[in-house]
Scaffold this motif. Structure first.
Motif: not given
Ligand SMILES: NC(=O)c1ccc[n+]([C@@H]2O[C@H](COP(=O)([O-])OP(=O)(O)OC[C@H]3O[C@@H](n4cnc5c(N)ncnc54)[C@H](OP(=O)(O)O)[C@@H]3O)[C@@H](O)[C@H]2O)c1
Length: 223
Positions: A161-172, A194-208
């Motif tokens: 899912f990460i490779e294909l960029d199919l994730i919209n949101e995460m709850r971890l 291979e490179k950090m620049t290829q990694g998927r970036k996420f925005k942190l929107v909530k921390v509990n």
């Protein structure tokens, strides 16, 4: 429907501080009761929960809701060759409330397919490769009325899912211990970029946080 239209996907997982979602022997018991309650509440809002074959074989989960009233949802298993056991909980536990869909390749044996259909499992075929073609699969699921999917792992399916960029949101959920072990499954397995620049970036929107657990909500960042 356009080919690039697809269900919204929320990845949900509990992991150790060192990013493992199970121990090296496959022990997945990371969540406390408060965390399960939150995950079950999230389950009550989705059209389907999706897991990979590895999770079914290792954990035999029911993928149900224990704590809330709800309308039910589909359980989706990604299993290229229909190789999960017919007596899996995901097939036999409350199938009227949680119908089961197994996504396979187009090469799956007709005989095996019949065995599963006799248990009221719906088979959805996608692609002819070594694995299920997820890119092709997503619009098919949307067409079946599945608009919101909770992706509950494991690490191998999460990578696809990460490779294909199919994730919209995460709850971890980060559970307060370190387990180590290179054989222990991480949140995301697979080949990796291979490179950090290829990694998927996420925005942190909530921390509990509570009882040393941290719950993080991230949204996919496209800019
Ligand atoms: N802590 C948590 O939140 C959490 C949640 C879920 C799971 N887990 C843990 O994760 C572990 C299982 O993870 P896993 O990595 O072994 O297995 P997995 O990700 O559950 O399943 C992977 C399998 O799915 C099948 N598959 C079919 N098409 C695929 C595709 N396009 N991409 C990826 N996989 C595809 C493949 O088997 P075929 O080639 O045979 O089809 C593949 O080996 C268990 O130990 C479980 O306890 C933890």
């Amino acid at each position: 429907m356009k080919e690039n239209e697809r269900p919204y996907v929320i990845l949900s997982a509990a992991m150790t501080i060192d990013g493992k979602i199970a121990s090296k022997t496959g022990d997945p018991e990371l969540s406390d009761e408060a965390d399960w309650r939150e995950v079950h509440e999230l389950r009550s809002t989705v059209d389907a929960i999706m897991v990979g074959k590895g999770t079914i074989i290792k954990d035999n989960p029911k993928l149900h809701i224990k704590y809330y009233d709800h309308k039910g949802y589909n359980r989706i298993v990604v299993d290229t060759n229909l190789s999960i056991p017919l007596n899996s909980n995901v097939i036999n536990f409350q199938p009227k409330i949680y119908p089961t869909i197994i996504c396979t390749s187009e090469n799956v044996s007709a005989e095996r397919e019949k065995d599963f259909e006799s248990k009221n499992v719906k088979i959805v075929k996608s692609g002819t490769g070594q694995n299920v073609d997820l890119k092709k699969l997503m619009p098919i699921l949307l067409n079946m009325g599945i608009k919101l999917i909770l992706l509950e792992g494991g690490g191998t399916l999460n990578w696809s899912f990460i490779e294909l960029d199919l994730i919209n949101e995460m709850r971890l959920t980060i559970a307060p211990w370190i387990i180590g072990g290179k054989e222990a499954i991480s949140l995301v397995e697979g080949e990796g970029f291979e490179k950090m620049t290829q990694g998927r970036k996420f925005k942190l929107v909530k921390v509990n946080n509570r009882d040393n657990y941290v719950i993080l909500k991230y949204m996919r960042r496209t800019e």
